[in-house]
Scaffold this motif. Structure first.
Motif, mmCIF file in Angstrom:
data_model
loop_
_atom_site.group_PDB
_atom_site.id
_atom_site.type_symbol
_atom_site.label_atom_id
_atom_site.label_comp_id
_atom_site.label_asym_id
_atom_site.label_seq_id
_atom_site.Cartn_x
_atom_site.Cartn_y
_atom_site.Cartn_z
ATOM 1 N N LYS A 129 4.712 3.512 -0.152
ATOM 2 C CA LYS A 129 6.108 3.614 -0.550
ATOM 3 C C LYS A 129 6.783 4.616 0.389
ATOM 4 C CE LYS A 129 9.177 4.023 -4.509
ATOM 5 N NZ LYS A 129 9.248 4.160 -5.988
ATOM 6 N N THR A 154 0.804 -1.224 0.000
ATOM 7 C CA THR A 154 0.000 0.000 0.000
ATOM 8 C C THR A 154 0.833 1.269 0.000
ATOM 9 O OG1 THR A 154 -1.698 -1.186 1.254
ATOM 10 C CG2 THR A 154 -1.862 1.213 1.218
ATOM 11 N N VAL A 209 7.164 8.474 -8.815
ATOM 12 C CA VAL A 209 6.267 7.938 -9.848
ATOM 13 C C VAL A 209 5.797 6.565 -9.372
ATOM 14 C CG1 VAL A 209 6.022 7.234 -12.252
ATOM 15 C CG2 VAL A 209 7.481 9.185 -11.666
ATOM 16 N N THR A 210 4.639 6.529 -8.749
ATOM 17 C CA THR A 210 4.129 5.308 -8.137
ATOM 18 C C THR A 210 2.624 5.395 -7.985
ATOM 19 O OG1 THR A 210 4.243 3.904 -6.146
ATOM 20 C CG2 THR A 210 4.529 6.271 -5.833
ATOM 21 N N ASN A 211 1.977 4.255 -7.879
ATOM 22 C CA ASN A 211 0.536 4.233 -7.614
ATOM 23 C C ASN A 211 0.260 3.974 -6.136
ATOM 24 O OD1 ASN A 211 1.283 1.574 -7.427
ATOM 25 N ND2 ASN A 211 -0.230 0.787 -8.867
ATOM 26 N N LYS A 212 1.307 4.140 -5.314
ATOM 27 C CA LYS A 212 1.161 3.913 -3.874
ATOM 28 C C LYS A 212 1.222 5.233 -3.114
ATOM 29 C CE LYS A 212 3.223 -0.672 -4.204
ATOM 30 N NZ LYS A 212 4.273 -1.595 -3.741
ATOM 31 N N HIS A 213 0.606 5.250 -1.946
ATOM 32 C CA HIS A 213 0.655 6.400 -1.054
ATOM 33 C C HIS A 213 2.112 6.628 -0.650
ATOM 34 C CE1 HIS A 213 -1.477 8.572 2.499
ATOM 35 N NE2 HIS A 213 -0.245 9.031 2.390
ATOM 36 N N SER A 265 1.997 13.926 -7.622
ATOM 37 C CA SER A 265 1.802 12.513 -7.306
ATOM 38 C C SER A 265 0.348 12.102 -7.516
ATOM 39 C CB SER A 265 2.208 12.237 -5.857
ATOM 40 O OG SER A 265 1.918 10.906 -5.498
ATOM 41 N N LEU A 266 0.161 10.905 -8.047
ATOM 42 C CA LEU A 266 -1.191 10.392 -8.293
ATOM 43 C C LEU A 266 -1.880 9.985 -6.993
ATOM 44 C CD1 LEU A 266 -0.429 8.170 -11.419
ATOM 45 C CD2 LEU A 266 -1.384 10.482 -11.390
ATOM 46 N N LYS A 267 -1.097 9.769 -5.943
ATOM 47 C CA LYS A 267 -1.619 9.363 -4.648
ATOM 48 C C LYS A 267 -1.239 10.414 -3.598
ATOM 49 C CE LYS A 267 -3.325 5.246 -5.698
ATOM 50 N NZ LYS A 267 -4.715 4.826 -5.406
ATOM 51 N N ASN A 322 -1.926 18.171 -2.204
ATOM 52 C CA ASN A 322 -1.752 16.721 -2.109
ATOM 53 C C ASN A 322 -0.886 16.295 -0.924
ATOM 54 O OD1 ASN A 322 -2.377 14.222 -3.328
ATOM 55 N ND2 ASN A 322 -0.337 14.095 -4.231
#
Length: 243
Positions: free
Chosen positions: A105, A103, A129-133, A168-170, A189
């Motif tokens: 990083k 979940t 660059v990650t899809n994790k919080h 960041s995406l998260k 964010n």
């Protein structure tokens, strides 16, 4: 995951000596309290301070929590620290590294020069660059606040780091120290939590750096699939209490 965050021990610092502060005693009281909290990891957020105390300090952390993590503060010396803390770093001249779970990083940054080098910034650019919080441990706060410590001893170039992390995406959660006070705030964010020092505090609302030794403490961080929660444990006259 439950993490105890301690910061700014300032062992041997002339400020602690002149104010009759015993940071080793404070640290032991903090660790005694942490030992009752069933933690998975201990993180130290920088400013051990005088190098003659490094051996004792790192031995104490390893004895207490073999899986501890550490980052550097502006009072720390990289060449001396790596003699005692041999954690693999992404650089041979700075101490920064990462690890991740399903979940989250975790990024451990080096702001010991009061700025982020171009090499470390490039690393941060890649790692973010990650899809994790993202959970970032850094000595200096990234988000500013109206206090003397920020005006006099800020992280230089922090606006560039802020702009990068806002992409960041998260969500991004930053845990830091350096200002010797408690503070939590959010900017877009980024959510940032400043942890009080183990040694001495600096009054938040003073126009000058005004030291107080009437309390010290640490932060407890709980990370679950549903999010992050955090609380402070502060030692005042009545002992360590949750705030």
């Amino acid at each position: 995951m439950r993490i105890a965050l301690i910061t700014d021990t300032h062992l041997g610092d002339p400020t602690t000596v002149s104010n009759n502060i015993d940071p080793k005693k404070n640290l032991e009281l903090v660790l005694d309290d942490v030992s009752e909290k069933d933690i998975d990891m201990l993180v130290f957020a920088g400013d051990i301070t005088e190098t003659e105390n490094y051996g004792w300090f790192f031995k104490r952390l390893k004895t207490f929590c073999p899986s501890y993590k550490a980052i550097l503060g502006n009072h720390d010396n990289f060449a001396e620290v790596v003699k005692h803390f041999s954690h693999p770093s992404a650089s041979s001249t700075e101490l920064y590294y990462s690890h991740e779970t399903e979940t989250y990083k975790y990024l451990y940054m080096d702001s010991s020069s009061s700025r982020i080098s171009d090499m470390q910034y490039a690393w941060l650019e890649r790692e973010s660059v990650t899809n994790k919080h993202l959970v970032i441990f850094i000595h200096h706060p990234i988000l500013g606040l109206d206090t003397a410590m920020h005006r006099i001893y800020p992280l230089h170039g922090r606006k560039r780091i802020n702009a990068l992390l806002q992409q960041s995406l998260k969500p991004v959660t930053v845990f830091c120290g350096h200002y010797h006070m408690a503070d939590s705030r959010q900017d877009g964010n980024i959510t940032q939590h400043i942890t009080p020092a183990v040694s001495f505090q600096v009054k938040k609302d003073s126009h000058e750096i005004e030291i107080t030794s009437d309390h010290f403490g640490y932060r407890l961080i709980d990370l679950t699939e549903d999010g992050i929660s955090t609380q402070l444990f502060i030692n005042r006259v009545e002992g360590l209490i949750r705030e």
